[in-house]
Design a protein around this motif. Structure first.
Motif, PDB file in Angstrom:
ATOM      1  N   CYS A  42      -2.580   5.703  -0.138  1.00 46.38           N
ATOM      2  CA  CYS A  42      -3.004   7.513  -1.736  1.00 46.38           C
ATOM      3  C   CYS A  42      -4.867   7.760  -0.743  1.00 46.38           C
ATOM      4  CB  CYS A  42      -2.874   7.271  -2.853  1.00 46.38           C
ATOM      5  SG  CYS A  42      -4.199   5.711  -3.009  1.00 46.38           S
ATOM      6  N   GLY A  43      -4.875   6.427  -0.231  1.00 45.56           N
ATOM      7  CA  GLY A  43      -6.079   7.403   0.597  1.00 45.56           C
ATOM      8  C   GLY A  43      -7.580   6.780  -0.571  1.00 45.56           C
ATOM      9  N   VAL A  44      -7.439   6.468  -1.879  1.00 46.25           N
ATOM     10  CA  VAL A  44      -8.075   6.082  -2.787  1.00 46.25           C
ATOM     11  C   VAL A  44      -8.896   5.023  -2.115  1.00 46.25           C
ATOM     12  CG1 VAL A  44      -7.941   5.114  -5.556  1.00 46.25           C
ATOM     13  CG2 VAL A  44      -7.226   6.607  -4.821  1.00 46.25           C
ATOM     14  N   CYS A  45      -9.349   4.073  -1.770  1.00 46.04           N
ATOM     15  CA  CYS A  45      -9.785   3.090  -1.194  1.00 46.04           C
ATOM     16  C   CYS A  45     -10.474   3.840   0.300  1.00 46.04           C
ATOM     17  CB  CYS A  45      -9.188   2.094   0.109  1.00 46.04           C
ATOM     18  SG  CYS A  45      -7.279   2.597   0.697  1.00 46.04           S
ATOM     19  N   PHE A  82      -4.396   0.126   7.192  1.00 49.10           N
ATOM     20  CA  PHE A  82      -2.851  -0.255   7.175  1.00 49.10           C
ATOM     21  C   PHE A  82      -1.898   0.491   7.509  1.00 49.10           C
ATOM     22  CE2 PHE A  82      -4.845  -1.489   2.734  1.00 49.10           C
ATOM     23  CZ  PHE A  82      -5.752  -2.825   3.495  1.00 49.10           C
ATOM     24  N   CYS A  96      -8.097   0.414  -6.917  1.00 47.31           N
ATOM     25  CA  CYS A  96      -6.411   0.612  -5.488  1.00 47.31           C
ATOM     26  C   CYS A  96      -5.678   1.107  -6.872  1.00 47.31           C
ATOM     27  CB  CYS A  96      -6.588  -0.189  -4.990  1.00 47.31           C
ATOM     28  SG  CYS A  96      -4.799  -0.555  -4.428  1.00 47.31           S
ATOM     29  N   GLN A 132      -7.250   2.021   4.241  1.00 47.18           N
ATOM     30  CA  GLN A 132      -5.891   2.748   4.845  1.00 47.18           C
ATOM     31  C   GLN A 132      -5.347   3.171   5.756  1.00 47.18           C
ATOM     32  OE1 GLN A 132      -5.916   7.537   3.808  1.00 47.18           O
ATOM     33  NE2 GLN A 132      -4.045   7.438   3.802  1.00 47.18           N
ATOM     34  N   ILE A 182      -8.247  -5.455  -1.530  1.00 45.98           N
ATOM     35  CA  ILE A 182      -8.506  -5.127  -0.115  1.00 45.98           C
ATOM     36  C   ILE A 182      -9.588  -5.928   0.776  1.00 45.98           C
ATOM     37  CG2 ILE A 182     -10.058  -3.114   0.981  1.00 45.98           C
ATOM     38  CD1 ILE A 182      -7.883  -1.116  -1.706  1.00 45.98           C
ATOM     39  N   CYS A 223       0.566  -1.507  -0.309  1.00 49.76           N
ATOM     40  CA  CYS A 223      -0.070  -0.121  -0.567  1.00 49.76           C
ATOM     41  C   CYS A 223       0.759   1.029  -0.246  1.00 49.76           C
ATOM     42  CB  CYS A 223      -0.846   0.094   1.375  1.00 49.76           C
ATOM     43  SG  CYS A 223      -1.399   1.683   1.716  1.00 49.76           S
ATOM     44  N   MET A 224       0.522   2.311  -0.707  1.00 51.56           N
ATOM     45  CA  MET A 224       1.251   3.153  -0.835  1.00 51.56           C
ATOM     46  C   MET A 224       0.479   4.455  -0.284  1.00 51.56           C
ATOM     47  SD  MET A 224       0.929   4.694  -4.725  1.00 51.56           S
ATOM     48  CE  MET A 224      -0.164   5.001  -5.755  1.00 51.56           C
TER      49      MET A 224
HETATM   50  S1  SF4 Z   1      -6.160   2.329  -2.598  1.00 49.56           S
HETATM   51 FE1  SF4 Z   1      -5.943   2.113   0.083  1.00 49.56          FE
HETATM   52  S2  SF4 Z   1      -4.633  -0.200  -0.190  1.00 49.56           S
HETATM   53 FE2  SF4 Z   1      -4.959   1.232  -2.300  1.00 49.56          FE
HETATM   54  S3  SF4 Z   1      -2.852   1.928  -1.944  1.00 49.56           S
HETATM   55 FE3  SF4 Z   1      -4.001   3.626  -2.297  1.00 49.56          FE
HETATM   56  S4  SF4 Z   1      -4.147   3.535  -0.064  1.00 49.56           S
HETATM   57 FE4  SF4 Z   1      -3.451   1.927   0.028  1.00 49.56          FE
END
Ligand code: SF4
Ligand code: SF4
Ligand code: SF4
Lengths: 207, 753
Positions: free
Chosen positions: A36-39, A57, A87, A54, A93, A33-34
């Motif tokens: 990014c917070g998209v999830c 994680f 993601c 996120q 996820i 996981c990087m």
């Molecule tokens: S979408 Fe969520 S799980 Fe995927 S990289 Fe971004 S923060 Fe991590």
């Protein structure tokens, strides 16, 4: 707390990320996981969770073992798969959420009063008896899940539907007496036992 | 005008010119007013027949060719005649394509074309076919200053191409900073694991090459000359000095790590707090076994990397920029631990993880895959703890402050370029003082103290200072947008982290580019040809010594340090160092500097050749001086889009706005022009000016034109200077039309005679 739990604490000390990697279904993905917070932004239930994916994680990386495993968060996942298709790192996820919930449950850390957890246990208990779900019993158990008076109220409310189902042959009242099941019940129970043994050995192997 | 000049004027009737314009009238103007020897029309001038017609005339004695057709940027191959001077009247992009095809517009459109013919005929009289000066040399020998990975790569690449190289290295061995590394960031797929530095192979190849000579423990103590004929003194520690001749120079002087002792908040005195090079030393000592921490030799079990330590920070004394390699370097170093024992805890504390380059993302993923923990957070402080350094940091994602002890803390500090003293700092300081920019003065004064403390690297005997000009933060200047290797000292190329922060992979690419540029400079200067952006140009500034007042403006303003001073204190032009921008020509108050094909006269006469209708005609004249690199092509493109602009405009392309001599404007205003617009490139730190400082110089000069206008009793709005880009295809016609509107508002100039 289960002995497995103590063993895991002992084994992984301060490396919860590794523990998750080794033991949680699809858990090895958590390190990818990087952040990014998209999830979290995609999850329709996100605003209602204490810790969206996120954050879970990140907590795993920050060694917040107790907080993660006893959290109600991953139990909230509805398997809508929104996060997973979005993601950018292609983490599974949804599966990780269930993996975490399952692992927490196995270690005896899952929050007992969490409705999903409670219902799942009920479903399981119902299912393992005969190898078939007894819908009548399961339904009633669900009504009475939160106490007797709640159960009566709920039953009264659902009465017209129950009657309708009864008259159209959609509900067999005799099921209450035991109900139908798989043919070879003995074999079925033996199978479950074996599966439990295998699973215990698998987790034990890591201990 | 020399007697043996024979001018042929050729007017094209193709591309609609014949239909839109009265070409007979154009021909007549060329003959009667332009006084050309012969004038011809052709239906399709750039066709083989048209070109043959011109060629035939040239063989019959035509020495000067005036072509009235399309823009000088079009059909350059067709209209490429050797041995003659060529001027182009832009009738297509400059006239018919920017004017509506209506009866109303016909008269003014024709007047526009007439003027362009007049202007080109006037211009060509003052042009000659440029020839080289004869001061060229050809020395196929490149000086490489710095024997790190950049210098070594440059040397090998140049040697492979058949050029001799001398490497001058300050240390006792080659390798530089890369030589201190245990492993390097991988540069090949799958970009997953630290790779060998490759220094040993490079050193072996250099030792084996008969084209490369290495001077160790040596520095360059004097450099003089110009591309194609540099001479450098190489002094060795032993005290001996040798002088060698070079065709071009590559400065690969690398970087110094930022001094971590300045980061007092991170407990730099603690033996277990190291910088990245410190960690490399530990890893090298361990050589694949357990990495031990310095204080007590304990094998490290838990290490924290603090990213951006003293970087990307506005705090005084910190570096404000990102050094680009350090995130990948920390990932690489975390892998040193993981490869020995995957259970060692390695944590990278970052605010933004940046892993540039093709393989950067893969390398990051590989780090994650190897269970390196990445925490988004900011370190507040490091203090001595019970078991090791105690770090207090904010976890930005969980929004909490944490205190934790580690066995070892690694600070990812930045790169400080190892450049010589900035030659222009004092000048900048003087300007800031003049402009009363108090904040800037304080900053520059501090910088000056620092710059003066630095040792020179090239010891150039240029009048403009001993070292390469810098852009910001001490990095040497090179044209970032258009030709990134071209510095402000022709024939001297800087490569590697002295030019901008970079990692080994980028430095090696940079080194290869610089080697090729050095070779190009050698070959070009041998033929007397200019480097970018006027590549191939043979003209160079000539100057009339008798008229020179020794004001030294040319030597100061030349952005490329091309002009020295001779024993009698006259400017001494070094053709091979010159980039042919003409900034010196624009600067010279007595106008004694000129090029064979571009001079105060060639442009000045074109300006004066324009027919100025009287005050009551309601036909103003607006002069546009447009930079040939950006503004003029943008105007051509506007024409291709058929954007219309005022018919009262007369556009003259200039080599650089820096070449604009204020006499052109005073003359124009005196002879009745109603307005003037100067179009140049963006200036300042983010400059786009092809000659780096030309546009800035022009803006500075024009800031003083107001006085001239006031003296003439003219409104200051009549002269405007704009910074434009090649993409301003819509904006430039608007600028021009706005000037036309302004003239309408303030009225015609009273200077029409
Ligand atoms: S979408 Fe969520 S799980 Fe995927 S990289 Fe971004 S923060 Fe991590
Ligand atoms: S699959 Fe679960 S975690 Fe993912 S967005 Fe849907 S509810 Fe949220
Ligand atoms: S100012 Fe431009 S044209 Fe003049 S000497 Fe310098 S580089 Fe050459």
């Amino acid at each position: 707390m289960s002995s497995v739990n103590t063993a895991m604490v002992e084994k992984y000390r301060n490396n919860f990320l590794k523990e998750v990697s080794d033991n949680v279904e699809e858990g090895e993905w958590v390190r990818m996981c990087m952040q990014c917070g998209v999830c979290s932004g995609s999850c329709p239930l996100g605003p209602h969770w204490e810790h969206p994916p996120q954050e879970l994680f990140m907590m795993i990386r920050a060694n917040k073992r107790e907080e993660v495993l006893s959290s109600t968060s991953m139990w909230m996942c509805t398997s809508c798969y929104n996060c997973m298709v979005r993601c950018p790192r292609e983490l599974p996820i949804t599966h990780i959420m269930h993996g975490l919930a399952h692992y927490a449950k196995r270690l005896g850390l899952a929050p007992k009063e969490q409705p999903t957890n409670k219902f799942s246990q009920m479903f399981w208990n119902n299912l393992v008896q005969t190898g078939r779900v007894n819908e009548l019993k399961l339904g009633l158990a669900l009504y009475f899940m939160n106490g007797f008076s709640e159960g009566i109220k709920m039953s009264m409310k659902m009465r017209p539907i129950g009657q309708g189902m009864f008259f159209t042959g959609r509900m067999a009242p005799m099921e209450i007496l035991g109900g139908h099941g798989v043919k070879d019940q003995k074999g079925f129970h033996a199978m479950l036992k074996k599966a439990e043994e295998l699973e215990a050995a698998r987790v034990g192997a890591h201990v | 005008m020399a007697a043996d000049k024979k001018i042929g004027a050729y007017i094209c009737k193709g591309c609609g010119l014949g239909e839109r314009l009265d070409c007979n009238q154009l021909e007549k103007i060329a003959k009667t007013e332009g006084k050309v020897a012969l004038a011809k029309q052709h239906d399709f001038l750039c066709s083989q027949a048209g070109v043959e017609m011109i060629k035939a005339d040239i063989s019959e004695g035509v020495t000067h060719v005036m072509i009235g057709a399309c823009s000088r940027r079009a059909k350059t191959e067709a209209f490429n005649f050797t041995g003659v001077a060529i001027a182009r009247a832009n009738l297509r992009e400059g006239v018919i394509w920017v004017r509506p095809d209506t009866d109303d517009a016909r008269e003014t459109t024709q007047e526009m074309a007439n003027d362009y013919i007049r202007m080109s005929c006037a211009e060509i009289k003052f042009m000659t076919q440029p020839e080289t000066s004869g001061e060229q040399g050809l020395i196929k020998h490149i000086l490489v200053v710095g024997g790190g990975i950049t210098g070594m790569t440059s040397a090998l690449e140049a040697a492979k191409a058949g050029y001799n190289v001398s490497i001058v290295e300050k240390q006792a061995q080659l390798g530089g900073a890369a030589g201190q590394l245990f492993k390097r960031i991988p540069v090949r797929a799958p970009y997953q694991h630290p790779a060998d530095t490759g220094i040993a192979e490079l050193a072996t190849a250099i030792a084996a090459s008969d084209k490369i000579k290495v001077y160790l423990n040596a520095t360059v103590t004097r450099t003089s000359g110009a591309p194609g004929r540099f001479s450098a003194d190489i002094s060795q520690e032993s005290g001996s000095t040798v002088t060698e001749q070079f065709g071009a120079i590559i400065q690969a002087s690398g970087f110094k790590p930022y001094d971590m002792n300045q980061l007092t908040e991170f407990n730099p005195d603690n033996a277990d707090v190291v910088d990245q090079l410190g960690l490399e030393a530990l890893a090298k000592a361990a050589n694949g076994a357990a990495i031990k921490r310095p204080s007590d030799g304990k094998a490290v079990q838990n290490v924290l990397f603090i990213q951006c330590a003293g970087q990307r920070s506005q705090k005084p004394g910190h570096l404000s920029y990102c050094s680009g390699h350090c995130c990948s370097t920390s990932i690489k170093q975390a892998m040193y631990f993981k490869q020995y024992n995957p259970d060692i805890q390695t944590t990278v504390l970052f605010t933004d993880l940046r892993t540039p380059g093709a393989g950067g993302e893969n390398f990051y993923r590989s780090g994650q895959d190897q269970c390196v923990t990445f925490l988004k957070g900011i370190a507040e402080s490091v203090t001595p703890g019970k078991t090791g350094p105690k770090v207090k940091f904010d976890n930005l994602l969980l929004n909490e402050t944490v205190e934790q002890e580690f066995d070892l803390v690694v600070l990812a500090t930045g790169m400080v370029p190892n450049s010589g003293p900035n030659p222009y700092l004092e000048q900048e300081l003087a300007l800031a003082k003049e402009k009363k920019e108090t904040e800037k003065v304080v900053v520059l004064e501090q910088e000056l103290v620092f710059e003066k403390s630095k040792a020179s690297i090239l010891n150039l005997d240029y009048r403009q200072g001993t070292d390469m000009p810098q852009l910001v933060h001490g990095f040497t200047d090179s044209h970032f947008i258009c030709f990134p290797y071209e510095t402000r000292r022709t024939g001297i190329y800087t490569a590697g982290p002295v030019r901008r922060p970079m990692d080994i992979g980028q430095a090696m690419d940079d080194a290869t580019g610089a080697a090729l540029k050095a070779i190009q400079a050698i070959e070009n200067s041998a033929l007397g040809r200019a480097a970018h952006p006027r590549s191939g140009d043979l003209s160079y500034p000539k100057f009339r010594k008798e008229g020179c007042t020794q004001c030294k403006r040319c030597t100061v303003e030349c952005p490329f340090g091309a002009i020295n001073e001779d024993e009698q204190r006259y400017p001494q032009f070094n053709e091979a160092r010159c980039r042919r921008c003409g900034t010196c020509m624009g600067a010279c108050p007595v106008r004694v500097i000129s090029f064979d094909n571009y001079s105060v006269d060639s442009v000045g006469q074109a300006i004066k050749a324009v027919d100025i209708p009287d005050e009551f005609s309601e036909k103003p004249r607006i002069l546009v001086l447009a930079c040939e690199n950006d503004a003029y092509p943008a105007l051509d493109m506007a024409a291709m889009n058929r954007s219309e602009y005022s018919a009262f405009v007369r556009v003259i392309p200039v080599r650089c706005l820096g070449s604009v001599n204020t006499i052109w404007l005073t003359d124009a205003l005196n002879s009745g022009y109603d307005g003037a617009v100067l179009l140049g490139c963006q200036k300042g730190d983010n400059y786009q000016c092809h000659f780096v400082k030309g546009s800035e110089m022009a803006h500075y000069r024009m800031s003083k034109i107001g006085d001239t206008l006031t003296q003439l009793n003219l409104e200051t709005e009549r002269v405007e200077t704009h910074e434009v880009a090649i993409t301003d295809i819509q904006r430039i016609p608007e600028i021009i039309n706005n000037m036309a509107k302004t003239i309408e508002k303030i009225g015609m100039s009273p200077f029409k005679f």
